[in-house]
Design a protein around this motif. Structure first.
Motif, PDB file in Angstrom:
ATOM      1  N   PRO A 176      -7.577  16.574   4.085  1.00  0.00           N
ATOM      2  CA  PRO A 176      -6.473  17.276   3.421  1.00  0.00           C
ATOM      3  C   PRO A 176      -5.643  18.138   4.375  1.00  0.00           C
ATOM      4  O   PRO A 176      -4.413  18.199   4.256  1.00  0.00           O
ATOM      5  N   ASP A 177      -6.292  18.795   5.341  1.00  0.00           N
ATOM      6  CA  ASP A 177      -5.554  19.622   6.296  1.00  0.00           C
ATOM      7  C   ASP A 177      -4.621  18.785   7.164  1.00  0.00           C
ATOM      8  O   ASP A 177      -3.532  19.225   7.537  1.00  0.00           O
TER       9      ASP A 177
ATOM     10  N   MET B  91      -3.369  15.717   6.231  1.00  0.00           N
ATOM     11  CA  MET B  91      -2.373  15.094   5.364  1.00  0.00           C
ATOM     12  C   MET B  91      -1.287  16.078   4.914  1.00  0.00           C
ATOM     13  O   MET B  91      -0.113  15.707   4.784  1.00  0.00           O
ATOM     14  N   LYS B  92      -1.653  17.331   4.679  1.00  0.00           N
ATOM     15  CA  LYS B  92      -0.668  18.274   4.162  1.00  0.00           C
ATOM     16  C   LYS B  92       0.396  18.646   5.183  1.00  0.00           C
ATOM     17  O   LYS B  92       1.410  19.262   4.826  1.00  0.00           O
ATOM     18  N   GLN B  93       0.209  18.241   6.443  1.00  0.00           N
ATOM     19  CA  GLN B  93       1.239  18.471   7.456  1.00  0.00           C
ATOM     20  C   GLN B  93       2.463  17.593   7.206  1.00  0.00           C
ATOM     21  O   GLN B  93       3.550  17.858   7.728  1.00  0.00           O
ATOM     22  N   GLY B  94       2.273  16.516   6.453  1.00  0.00           N
ATOM     23  CA  GLY B  94       3.390  15.683   6.031  1.00  0.00           C
ATOM     24  C   GLY B  94       3.915  14.713   7.064  1.00  0.00           C
ATOM     25  O   GLY B  94       5.000  14.147   6.876  1.00  0.00           O
ATOM     26  N   THR B  95       3.163  14.486   8.136  1.00  0.00           N
ATOM     27  CA  THR B  95       3.651  13.593   9.202  1.00  0.00           C
ATOM     28  C   THR B  95       3.005  12.216   9.173  1.00  0.00           C
ATOM     29  O   THR B  95       3.477  11.303   9.855  1.00  0.00           O
TER      30      THR B  95
ATOM     31  N   ILE C 167      -7.639  10.368  -1.152  1.00  0.00           N
ATOM     32  CA  ILE C 167      -6.859  11.459  -0.561  1.00  0.00           C
ATOM     33  C   ILE C 167      -5.491  10.957  -0.113  1.00  0.00           C
ATOM     34  O   ILE C 167      -4.464  11.597  -0.346  1.00  0.00           O
TER      35      ILE C 167
ATOM     36  N   GLU D 164      -3.254  10.642  -3.047  1.00  0.00           N
ATOM     37  CA  GLU D 164      -2.754  11.929  -3.541  1.00  0.00           C
ATOM     38  C   GLU D 164      -1.498  12.361  -2.800  1.00  0.00           C
ATOM     39  O   GLU D 164      -0.650  13.074  -3.363  1.00  0.00           O
ATOM     40  N   TYR D 165      -1.362  11.930  -1.556  1.00  0.00           N
ATOM     41  CA  TYR D 165      -0.197  12.294  -0.749  1.00  0.00           C
ATOM     42  C   TYR D 165       0.826  11.158  -0.676  1.00  0.00           C
ATOM     43  O   TYR D 165       1.819  11.264   0.048  1.00  0.00           O
TER      44      TYR D 165
END
Length: 255
Positions: free
Chosen positions: A177-178, A180-184, A203, A206-207
């Motif tokens: 999650p850490d 993936m949440k960077q969005g790159t 996961i 989810e993104y």
């Protein structure tokens, strides 16, 4: 893809970790054609062993005609394979199967555990500099020797161990999650234990990021004839892992 039979000379053969061996074979035709995620079907030099063993390709050097594999000794067949010497001839059928997607642009997240790290390693060696982040895990420090095989061109290499003896304590999926949440991340490639692949795919979903999984099954022929390696399709019916895979869109198969 049916592949081709090619007999090659073992150039290098060494023990890398607990029951894990690295073999480099001179296979010029296979080295030229192989793509990350594909495998070779290895024939054991013992007349009592009728079936070949499917082994993921960990890397190639097409200019030198070399193919690298990493395998774990899990039975009598791979035990015999581990006893082969440098200079011996080995009979291989390949390259077989589908491959991971390497986009022209965008970051790839590779996730691997156990010997499932091999196709992730091959993908990392083919990705552009700075294009790939890799998360690998093992039970302890002895099982993450893989970290030293990855190219320095990675954007980032994250190592986890169950007991915390190296890297981050915990499972590979705990750090996803850490990342993936960077969005790159634009593409996820995963190979390893079933539960790890299932959670990674969830996961990624989810993104909203496409995820490809490399499935491991016992195989007979390796060419889609014997139907020994089927997996379930989410739409119903079955896929043959050896010929329809081993790399699949995670959204299409039951994990």
């Amino acid at each position: 893809m049916t592949g081709m039979v090619e007999k090659g000379i073992i150039i290098r053969h060494e023990k890398m970790g607990p029951d894990i061996w690295r073999m480099v074979i001179s296979l010029p035709l296979t080295a030229k054609k192989a793509k990350p995620g594909q495998f070779i079907h290895v024939k054991i030099n013992d007349n009592s062993r009728l079936l070949r063993r499917p082994i993921s390709i960990a890397g190639t050097a097409p200019g030198k005609g070399l193919v690298e594999i990493l395998y774990r000794v899990v039975g009598s067949g791979t035990q015999l394979m581990s006893e082969m010497k440098e200079g011996d001839t080995i009979d291989c059928l390949g390259p077989l199967g589908t491959s991971f997607t390497i986009p022209e642009e965008g970051e790839i997240l590779g996730v691997g555990g156990g010997v499932g790290i091999a196709p992730i390693l091959f993908t990392a060696r083919r990705a552009k500099p700075g294009q790939m982040t890799v998360v690998i895990g093992g039970r302890n420090k002895d099982e993450v020797f893989w970290k030293d095989l990855f190219p320095k061109t990675l954007k980032q290499l994250i190592v986890t161990t169950d007991d915390g003896s190296y890297g981050i304590k915990g499972f590979t999926v705990s750090v996803l999650p850490d990342v993936m949440k960077q969005g790159t991340v634009r593409q996820v490639a995963v190979c390893g234990p079933g539960i790890m692949m299932k959670k990674t795919a969830e996961i990624a979903g989810e993104y909203g990021v496409p995820c490809e999984v490399s499935l491991e099954r016992r195989m007979g022929c390796g060419t889609g004839t014997c139907m020994a390696c089927v997996c379930d399709r989410k739409a119903g019916g079955h896929y043959k892992v050896c010929s329809d895979g081993p790399v699949f869109d995670a959204a299409e198969v039951v994990l």
